[in-house]
Design a protein around this motif. Structure first.
Motif, mmCIF file in Angstrom:
data_model
loop_
_atom_site.group_PDB
_atom_site.id
_atom_site.type_symbol
_atom_site.label_atom_id
_atom_site.label_comp_id
_atom_site.label_asym_id
_atom_site.label_seq_id
_atom_site.Cartn_x
_atom_site.Cartn_y
_atom_site.Cartn_z
ATOM 1 N N ALA A 47 0.824 -1.214 0.000
ATOM 2 C CA ALA A 47 0.000 0.000 0.000
ATOM 3 C C ALA A 47 0.854 1.258 0.000
ATOM 4 C CB ALA A 47 -0.931 -0.006 1.213
ATOM 5 N N ARG A 48 2.020 1.199 0.641
ATOM 6 C CA ARG A 48 2.920 2.359 0.659
ATOM 7 C C ARG A 48 3.625 2.558 -0.679
ATOM 8 N NH1 ARG A 48 4.597 0.287 5.800
ATOM 9 N NH2 ARG A 48 6.525 -0.447 4.824
ATOM 10 N N VAL A 49 3.939 1.461 -1.354
ATOM 11 C CA VAL A 49 4.741 1.530 -2.579
ATOM 12 C C VAL A 49 3.891 1.880 -3.794
ATOM 13 C CG1 VAL A 49 6.142 0.171 -4.191
ATOM 14 C CG2 VAL A 49 6.501 -0.051 -1.727
ATOM 15 N N ILE A 50 2.696 1.286 -3.916
ATOM 16 C CA ILE A 50 1.858 1.477 -5.096
ATOM 17 C C ILE A 50 1.010 2.739 -4.931
ATOM 18 C CG2 ILE A 50 0.072 0.484 -6.558
ATOM 19 C CD1 ILE A 50 2.663 -1.058 -6.673
ATOM 20 N N PRO A 51 1.130 3.698 -5.840
ATOM 21 C CA PRO A 51 0.313 4.925 -5.748
ATOM 22 C C PRO A 51 -1.177 4.620 -5.862
ATOM 23 C CG PRO A 51 2.109 5.174 -7.342
ATOM 24 C CD PRO A 51 2.046 3.733 -6.986
ATOM 25 N N LYS A 52 -1.975 5.470 -5.244
ATOM 26 C CA LYS A 52 -3.424 5.317 -5.337
ATOM 27 C C LYS A 52 -3.936 5.692 -6.723
ATOM 28 C CE LYS A 52 -3.737 4.224 -0.976
ATOM 29 N NZ LYS A 52 -4.009 2.812 -0.599
ATOM 30 N N ASN A 53 -3.276 6.685 -7.339
ATOM 31 C CA ASN A 53 -3.659 7.098 -8.678
ATOM 32 C C ASN A 53 -3.425 5.956 -9.672
ATOM 33 O OD1 ASN A 53 -2.697 8.320 -11.465
ATOM 34 N ND2 ASN A 53 -4.062 9.822 -10.530
ATOM 35 N N LYS A 54 -4.442 5.651 -10.465
ATOM 36 C CA LYS A 54 -4.355 4.496 -11.363
ATOM 37 C C LYS A 54 -3.246 4.646 -12.401
ATOM 38 C CE LYS A 54 -9.245 3.262 -10.962
ATOM 39 N NZ LYS A 54 -10.533 3.148 -11.687
ATOM 40 N N PHE A 55 -3.161 5.834 -13.000
ATOM 41 C CA PHE A 55 -2.157 6.041 -14.037
ATOM 42 C C PHE A 55 -0.741 5.923 -13.462
ATOM 43 C CE2 PHE A 55 0.570 8.810 -16.678
ATOM 44 C CZ PHE A 55 0.410 8.181 -17.895
ATOM 45 N N LEU A 56 -0.520 6.535 -12.291
ATOM 46 C CA LEU A 56 0.797 6.439 -11.650
ATOM 47 C C LEU A 56 1.097 5.003 -11.232
ATOM 48 C CD1 LEU A 56 0.864 9.663 -9.432
ATOM 49 C CD2 LEU A 56 2.017 9.266 -11.624
ATOM 50 N N ALA A 57 0.061 4.270 -10.808
ATOM 51 C CA ALA A 57 0.267 2.869 -10.426
ATOM 52 C C ALA A 57 0.725 2.034 -11.622
ATOM 53 C CB ALA A 57 -1.022 2.290 -9.840
ATOM 54 N N VAL A 58 0.173 2.312 -12.795
ATOM 55 C CA VAL A 58 0.593 1.602 -14.006
ATOM 56 C C VAL A 58 2.050 1.929 -14.337
ATOM 57 C CG1 VAL A 58 0.227 1.388 -16.498
ATOM 58 C CG2 VAL A 58 -1.736 1.432 -14.953
ATOM 59 N N ILE A 59 2.441 3.195 -14.177
ATOM 60 C CA ILE A 59 3.825 3.591 -14.432
ATOM 61 C C ILE A 59 4.776 2.868 -13.492
ATOM 62 C CG2 ILE A 59 5.461 5.518 -14.349
ATOM 63 C CD1 ILE A 59 3.233 7.347 -15.310
ATOM 64 N N VAL A 60 4.442 2.863 -12.194
ATOM 65 C CA VAL A 60 5.284 2.175 -11.207
ATOM 66 C C VAL A 60 5.370 0.684 -11.522
ATOM 67 C CG1 VAL A 60 5.476 1.497 -8.782
ATOM 68 C CG2 VAL A 60 4.884 3.849 -9.371
#
Length: 342
Positions: A47-60
C-alpha cells in the motif's frame, strides 16, 4: 529402441526437452520469488509503494521490473501472488508485461546479440513500456473484475490470516473492489487442502509474527506448491510449442512474410510459436536480420516475452478466461501498431 519412431517425433521430443530445460530454472526463480512475496511482503508495504492514482500505479508497475531479473517463464506466479496481496490489477499486469524485457539481464543479452549496438535494445524497452502503459490503463479504466480466478483469492486470503480493515480493500484495477464481508466469506469457504500448507505450524500466528526460520520454511513450502501448480501448464505449453515447431516449418512461414504488415505479423506468430525465454530470444531474432526489417524483429522481441504458448497456458491457469482474452487482444494490437510506426 526408438528406431521405429518417426524422425519428426524424435525431433519434437528433443525440442520439448530443450524448452523445458531452458524454462525450468526461471520457473524455479519465479516460484521462489512468489514464495518470498507471500511470506515477507505485507499488504501495508504494498500500500505504501503502489500509488493510489491508477495512471501512476501503471507507471510504477511498468518500471519496477528493472529490479526483478525474471523471465516470462516464471512471471505469472509472481504476479498472481502480488495481485492476491493487494497490488492493483492494472499495476500487476503492467509489471507482468515489462519485467521479462526491461530487466538488466535481458537488456544486456539483447545488446550483445545485436553487435553491441543500442538501437534494437532501446526500441525493445520502449516498446514494452508503451504496451504496458496502454494495456495497464485499459484495464485500469475499462475492466471491471478481479482478473484472478476465485480459488487463488481464497487461497491467499486464508493463508494470510491477517485482520481485515473496516474499509474497502482494492484488490484489482478498474472500479472493482472487494469489501471486508467478501474477504470474510472467502476465508470461510477456503478449501481445506490449501489451508494446511500455511496453518499446520500454528493458526494463531500471522506471517509477521513468525520467526525467520519458519518464514523461510513456509517460503520453500509455498514455492513447491507454486511449482506444481504452474508446472503442468509449462509442460503442456512446451509440448504444444515443440509440436508446432516440428510440424509447421519456419521456412514456410518466412515465404509468406512479405511486406511490412505481413512480416510484422509473421514475426509475432514466430515469437508465440517458438516460446523462447527472453534471456535467449535476442540471439534467435538477430539471426533473422538478413531476412526481416528492424520493425519485424522488434515486434518479435516485444511480443514473445509477453505472449507465447507456455506463458499463455500459465495465464489461463491463474486468470479468468475472459481477462486473458482481453490481455491477448490488447497486447497483440498495441505491439503491432508500435512496430508499424517505429
Amino acid at each position: 529402441m526408438f528406431s521405429h519412431l518417426p524422425d519428426s517425433f524424435l525431433q519434437m521430443n528433443t525440442i520439448f526437452i530443450s524448452i523445458l530445460i531452458e524454462a525450468l530454472p526461471f520457473v524455479l526463480i519465479g516460484v521462489f520469488i512468489a514464495g518470498f512475496i507471500q511470506m515477507f511482503i505485507s499488504e501495508k508495504f504494498i500500500a505504501r509503494v503502489i500509488p493510489k492514482n491508477k495512471f501512476l500505479a501503471v507507471i510504477v508497475g511498468s518500471l519496477i521490473g528493472v529490479f526483478f531479473p525474471s523471465c516470462e517463464c516464471g512471471i505469472v506466479p509472481i504476479v498472481r501472488n502480488l495481485l492476491a496481496k493487494g497490488v492493483p490489477l492494472h499495476a500487476g499486469i503492467a509489471f507482468m508485461l515489462t519485467a521479462p524485457i526491461i530487466n538488466p539481464v535481458v537488456l544486456f543479452s539483447t545488446y550483445v546479440a545485436f553487435g553491441s549496438t543500442w538501437e534494437v535494445p532501446l526500441l525493445r524497452v520502449a516498446g514494452s513500456l508503451v504496451v504496458a502503459l496502454v494495456v495497464g490503463n485499459i484495464i485500469a479504466y475499462f475492466y471491471k473484475g478481479t482478473g484472478l480466478k476465485d480459488r487463488f483469492l481464497k487461497y491467499e486470503t486464508a493463508s494470510e490470516q491477517v485482520a481485515v480493515p473496516t474499509g474497502n480493500l482494492a484488490i484489482a484495477g478498474g472500479n472493482s473492489e472487494i469489501t471486508t464481508s467478501h474477504f470474510q466469506a472467502l476465508e470461510v469457504e477456503t478449501e481445506t487442502h490449501h489451508e494446511h500448507i500455511h496453518h499446520h505450524h500454528g493458526e494463531a500466528h500471522t506471517h509477521e509474527e513468525m520467526p525467520l526460520s519458519q518464514k523461510i520454511w513456509h517460503t520453500v513450502q509455498h514455492a513447491v506448491d507454486e511449482f506444481f501448480s504452474v508446472g503442468k501448464y509449462l509442460v503442456f505449453g512446451a509440448l504444444l510449442a515443440a509440436a508446432m515447431q516440428t510440424y509447421i516449418k519456419t521456412s514456410t512461414l518466412v515465404s509468406i512474410g512479405h511486406g511490412p504488415i505481413l512480416s510484422i505479423l509473421l514475426m509475432m506468430v514466430l515469437a508465440f510459436v517458438l516460446s523462447l525465454c527472453s534471456e535467449a530470444d535476442a540471439f534467435i531474432a538477430a539471426s533473422f536480420r538478413s531476412v526481416f526489417s528492424t520493425q519485424s524483429i522488434v515486434a518479435f522481441l516485444v511480443f514473445g516475452p509477453m505472449l507465447d504458448i507456455k506463458n499463455l497456458m500459465m495465464m489461463l491457469g491463474a486468470f479468468k478466461a475472459r481477462f486473458v482474452v482481453l490481455i491477448v487482444t490488447s497486447v497483440t494490437i498495441v505491439v503491432f501498431l508500435y512496430a508499424l510506426v517505429i
